[in-house]
Design a protein around this motif. Structure first.
Motif, short mmCIF file in Angstrom:
data_model
loop_
_atom_site.label_atom_id
_atom_site.label_comp_id
_atom_site.label_asym_id
_atom_site.label_seq_id
_atom_site.Cartn_x
_atom_site.Cartn_y
_atom_site.Cartn_z
N SER A 35 1.02 -0.62 -0.15
CA SER A 35 -0.45 -0.20 0.05
C SER A 35 1.14 1.45 0.37
CB SER A 35 -0.74 0.01 1.20
OG SER A 35 -1.92 -1.15 1.01
N LEU A 36 1.59 1.01 0.85
CA LEU A 36 2.55 2.49 0.40
C LEU A 36 3.59 2.83 -0.56
CD1 LEU A 36 4.72 2.00 4.06
CD2 LEU A 36 2.75 4.22 3.54
N ILE A 37 3.99 2.05 -1.19
CA ILE A 37 4.76 1.86 -2.65
C ILE A 37 3.58 2.56 -2.94
CG2 ILE A 37 5.71 -0.37 -4.38
CD1 ILE A 37 6.42 -1.89 -2.03
N GLU A 38 2.04 2.18 -3.44
CA GLU A 38 1.13 2.43 -4.56
C GLU A 38 0.95 3.99 -3.58
OE1 GLU A 38 0.30 0.84 -6.69
OE2 GLU A 38 1.88 -0.26 -6.42
N GLY A 39 1.23 4.61 -2.83
CA GLY A 39 0.62 5.65 -2.35
C GLY A 39 0.12 5.38 -1.64
N GLU A 40 -0.29 4.32 -1.24
CA GLU A 40 -1.87 4.92 -0.04
C GLU A 40 -1.39 4.65 0.95
OE1 GLU A 40 -4.78 1.76 -1.03
OE2 GLU A 40 -3.45 1.70 -3.13
N ASN A 41 -2.15 5.49 2.39
CA ASN A 41 -1.75 5.14 3.20
C ASN A 41 -2.45 4.09 3.89
OD1 ASN A 41 -0.31 7.76 3.37
ND2 ASN A 41 -1.69 9.14 3.51
N VAL A 42 -2.12 3.32 5.03
CA VAL A 42 -3.35 2.52 6.41
C VAL A 42 -3.10 2.95 7.26
CG1 VAL A 42 -3.04 -0.20 6.14
CG2 VAL A 42 -1.69 0.82 5.22
N TYR A 43 -4.77 3.02 7.22
CA TYR A 43 -5.68 3.64 8.83
C TYR A 43 -6.28 2.36 9.48
CZ TYR A 43 -5.28 7.75 5.77
OH TYR A 43 -4.76 8.62 5.44
N LEU A 44 -5.56 2.24 10.75
CA LEU A 44 -5.65 1.26 11.75
C LEU A 44 -6.43 1.86 13.14
CD1 LEU A 44 -2.33 -1.05 11.47
CD2 LEU A 44 -5.53 -1.05 10.20
N ARG A 45 -7.59 1.92 12.82
CA ARG A 45 -8.71 3.43 14.12
C ARG A 45 -7.98 2.07 15.27
NH1 ARG A 45 -13.76 4.82 12.03
NH2 ARG A 45 -12.50 6.64 11.91
N GLY A 46 -7.69 3.47 16.03
CA GLY A 46 -7.52 3.07 17.87
C GLY A 46 -5.46 2.53 18.07
N PHE A 47 -5.22 2.47 16.76
CA PHE A 47 -3.57 1.51 16.36
C PHE A 47 -2.84 2.65 15.78
CE2 PHE A 47 0.19 -0.20 15.16
CZ PHE A 47 0.23 -1.04 16.21
N GLY A 48 -3.14 2.98 14.98
CA GLY A 48 -2.24 4.33 14.00
C GLY A 48 -2.39 4.52 12.81
N THR A 49 -1.66 5.75 12.17
CA THR A 49 -1.34 5.01 10.35
C THR A 49 -0.02 5.16 10.45
OG1 THR A 49 -3.29 6.56 10.52
CG2 THR A 49 -2.06 6.64 8.66
N PHE A 50 -0.23 4.30 9.26
CA PHE A 50 1.24 4.29 9.05
C PHE A 50 0.58 5.10 7.35
CE2 PHE A 50 0.89 -0.23 10.57
CZ PHE A 50 2.28 -0.05 11.20
N LEU A 51 1.92 5.49 7.40
CA LEU A 51 1.69 6.54 5.95
C LEU A 51 3.45 7.18 4.88
CD1 LEU A 51 2.73 9.90 7.46
CD2 LEU A 51 1.23 9.39 9.01
N ALA A 78 6.72 6.57 7.13
CA ALA A 78 6.74 7.20 8.75
C ALA A 78 5.54 6.30 9.22
CB ALA A 78 6.13 7.99 8.92
N PHE A 79 5.42 5.73 10.51
CA PHE A 79 3.94 5.75 11.61
C PHE A 79 3.38 6.83 12.35
CE2 PHE A 79 2.12 3.41 15.92
CZ PHE A 79 1.14 3.59 14.74
N LYS A 80 2.35 6.99 12.37
CA LYS A 80 1.62 8.12 13.37
C LYS A 80 0.84 7.24 14.10
CE LYS A 80 -1.06 12.65 13.51
NZ LYS A 80 -1.73 13.26 12.40
N PRO A 81 0.82 7.23 15.26
CA PRO A 81 0.52 6.64 16.75
C PRO A 81 -0.93 6.76 16.59
CG PRO A 81 2.43 7.40 17.81
CD PRO A 81 2.45 7.78 16.55
N ALA A 82 -2.80 6.49 16.97
CA ALA A 82 -3.62 7.16 17.32
C ALA A 82 -2.86 7.94 18.70
CB ALA A 82 -4.87 5.91 17.33
N LYS A 83 -3.98 8.61 19.00
CA LYS A 83 -4.06 9.01 20.74
C LYS A 83 -4.28 8.26 21.64
CE LYS A 83 -5.78 14.00 19.22
NZ LYS A 83 -6.66 14.62 19.04
N ILE A 84 -5.16 7.42 21.38
CA ILE A 84 -5.67 6.17 22.51
C ILE A 84 -4.73 5.43 22.86
CG2 ILE A 84 -6.94 4.60 21.00
CD1 ILE A 84 -8.38 4.65 23.46
N PHE A 85 -3.27 4.88 21.36
CA PHE A 85 -2.58 4.27 21.58
C PHE A 85 -1.55 5.94 22.03
CE2 PHE A 85 -0.17 1.22 19.49
CZ PHE A 85 1.68 2.07 19.37
#
Length: 94
Positions: A35-51, A78-85
């Motif tokens: 997904s990152l190679i294709e330019g898409e971010n990966v959103y995992l609610r309650g965990f974080g985002t790979f971007l 990069a990884f951006k953790p969710a607020k709850i994380f």
């Protein structure tokens, strides 16, 4: 914690065979990478985002050779953790 430790822990907690858990973990990582190679971010609610973060071109110095080089613009994962994380880690004391 290593990938093997994660696989062992998930296998123990769920009762699923280690080989199955290993293949699921491997496929998850492959899908995030793809997904990152294709330019898409990966959103995992309650965990974080790979971007992907964009780094602009810049001039850098090679101190040992006393030369200047241009580092081209590029994207880095990069990884951006969710607020709850964040809250769970910040509240934990060692």
């Amino acid at each position: 914690m290593t990938k093997a430790e994660i696989v062992n822990k998930i296998s123990k907690e769920t009762g699923v065979e280690k080989a199955v858990v290993f293949s699921v973990v491997e496929e998850f990582m492959e899908q995030v990478r793809h997904s990152l190679i294709e330019g898409e971010n990966v959103y995992l609610r309650g965990f974080g985002t790979f971007l992907l973060k964009h780094r602009a071109a810049k001039t850098a110095r090679n101190i040992s050779k006393n030369t200047t080089i241009v580092v081209p613009a590029h994207n880095i994962p990069a990884f951006k953790p969710a607020k709850i994380f964040h809250a769970g880690i910040a509240g934990k004391e060692e």
